[in-house]
Write an enzyme that holds these catalytic residues in place. Structure first.
Site, mmCIF file in Angstrom:
data_model
loop_
_atom_site.group_PDB
_atom_site.id
_atom_site.type_symbol
_atom_site.label_atom_id
_atom_site.label_comp_id
_atom_site.label_asym_id
_atom_site.label_seq_id
_atom_site.Cartn_x
_atom_site.Cartn_y
_atom_site.Cartn_z
ATOM 1 N N ASN A 1 -3.741 -5.903 12.639
ATOM 2 C CA ASN A 1 -4.922 -5.106 12.315
ATOM 3 C C ASN A 1 -6.151 -5.466 13.149
ATOM 4 O OD1 ASN A 1 -5.054 -2.880 10.206
ATOM 5 N ND2 ASN A 1 -3.608 -4.287 9.264
ATOM 6 N N LYS B 1 4.286 -9.660 4.363
ATOM 7 C CA LYS B 1 3.572 -8.510 4.908
ATOM 8 C C LYS B 1 2.286 -8.942 5.608
ATOM 9 C CE LYS B 1 1.943 -3.863 3.927
ATOM 10 N NZ LYS B 1 1.792 -2.760 2.963
ATOM 11 N N ALA C 1 -4.176 8.215 0.007
ATOM 12 C CA ALA C 1 -2.849 8.437 0.578
ATOM 13 C C ALA C 1 -1.750 7.819 -0.285
ATOM 14 C CB ALA C 1 -2.805 7.869 1.994
ATOM 15 N N ILE C 2 -1.818 6.505 -0.502
ATOM 16 C CA ILE C 2 -0.809 5.834 -1.319
ATOM 17 C C ILE C 2 -0.968 6.219 -2.784
ATOM 18 C CG2 ILE C 2 -0.014 3.601 -2.163
ATOM 19 C CD1 ILE C 2 0.877 4.225 0.682
ATOM 20 N N GLY C 3 -2.201 6.224 -3.264
ATOM 21 C CA GLY C 3 -2.435 6.585 -4.660
ATOM 22 C C GLY C 3 -2.004 8.002 -4.977
ATOM 23 N N SER D 1 -4.242 0.455 10.188
ATOM 24 C CA SER D 1 -5.278 1.003 9.300
ATOM 25 C C SER D 1 -6.680 0.601 9.729
ATOM 26 C CB SER D 1 -5.024 0.556 7.857
ATOM 27 O OG SER D 1 -5.069 -0.861 7.744
#
Length: 324
Positions: free
Chosen positions: A212, A204, A10-12, A273
């Site tokens: 999480n 973060k 997704a991010i990559g 996530s």
């Protein structure tokens, strides 16, 4: 500029499309159906109501590509550890490794100037495998803000935010980090360079260390996690994380705790996530987000009782599901 996106999920995938369309020589490491779709149709990014497509060389084998200027590792932290021996074909004498991952990075104590300078963290890099095979001198820190997801093989959808915060472990404005920042800005990213990247890592992580595991344990969404009794539990864990942060010489104002909770509470219906991984039967990223904070607490003699309980429970849940 030659850039390999190691882990074009997704991010990559978001990074790969924008960097390639900006004129960089981009290749991607991916796997499974996602890889086959990229090979056949290119990588598609849905963003801002538009669709972009980039034809990017992709493989599951890094040996298919030569040394790069930058390798951007967009794997989960434990996947990066497992893949440490696979990066070698991509690493030339001056290749930088950009760690675009959540949690405490494996290079955390490289050139931090504190009493633990040069120490590796067993929770995120057992046996110093990445430290030895990749080398902390290659590392550029990266804190990831965007929210993206793979909606079909070869197709990534961007939801919000475009900021990737960059920083050298020693706080310098090196030529390599400034060049990367400029390349990313030219590719539609907000890519500021900070002189204290660990500050951003911790800010973060204050959220991730509790949001999480609570999500995986309770199957609640972020707005539910940050309100009522769960919100009080989050605050207790964040206060503990703040104490660890300060013991390591990083100082973030306490009002940032309530700010993090307030902002997170606006993400109505958002699944963290770790819960997404549990529901989709994917390996859970526990150690870099939670275990590392416990390890650092013990290293600095700071008690973390709330975090310890959350960790014990989420590790048991992950083992029960066969995902940890």
């Amino acid at each position: 500029m030659k850039i390999c996106i190691f882990g074009a999920g997704a991010i990559g995938g978001y990074l790969a499309v924008e960097l390639a369309l900006a004129g960089n020589e981009v290749c991607a490491i991916a796997r499974g159906d996602h890889l086959e779709a990229i090979k056949k149709n290119g990588l598609t990014l849905r963003i801002g109501g538009k669709e972009k497509n980039a034809k990017i060389p992709a493989s599951s084998n890094p040996a298919d590509f030569g040394p790069q200027d930058y390798v951007i590792c967009a794997l989960k932290a434990h996947q990066s550890y497992e893949s440490a021996g696979q990066f070698a074909p991509l690493l030339g004498p001056d290749t930088a490794m950009v760690t675009a991952m959540n949690g405490i990075p494996w290079w955390y104590f490289y050139k931090n100037g504190g009493e633990f300078d040069g120490r590796h963290l067993e929770s995120v890099d057992p046996g110093a495998k990445q430290w030895k095979l990749i080398g902390p001198e290659r590392a550029i820190g990266c804190v990831v803000d965007p929210a993206c997801e793979i909606i079909a093989p070869g197709v990534v959808e961007h939801h919000e935010f475009n900021r990737f915060i960059l920083g050298e472990p020693d706080g310098s404005k090196s030529g390599r980090v400034m060049a990367l920042s400029e390349a990313m800005k030219a590719a539609n990213f907000d890519a500021p360079v900070r002189d204290a990247i660990r500050w951003n890592v911790w800010l973060k992580l204050w959220g991730n260390v509790c949001f999480n595991p609570i999500s995986a344990l309770t199957h609640t969404t972020l707005d539910q996690i940050t309100s009522g009794d769960l919100g009080k539990l989050c605050r207790q864990a964040m206060v503990e994380a703040k104490a660890v942060t300060e013991a390591l010489g990083v100082f973030i104002p306490e009002e940032m705790i309530d700010r993090r909770l307030t902002i997170a509470g606006k993400a109505v219906g958002h699944k963290m996530s770790m819960l997404q991984d549990l529901e989709r039967n994917r390996s859970m990223e526990i150690d870099a987000l939670v275990t590392a904070v416990q390890e650092l607490g013990r290293l600095t003699n700071v008690p973390t009782p709330t975090i310890d309980i959350l960790l014990t429970l989420v590790q048991a849940r992950g083992r029960q599901a066969g995902l940890y």
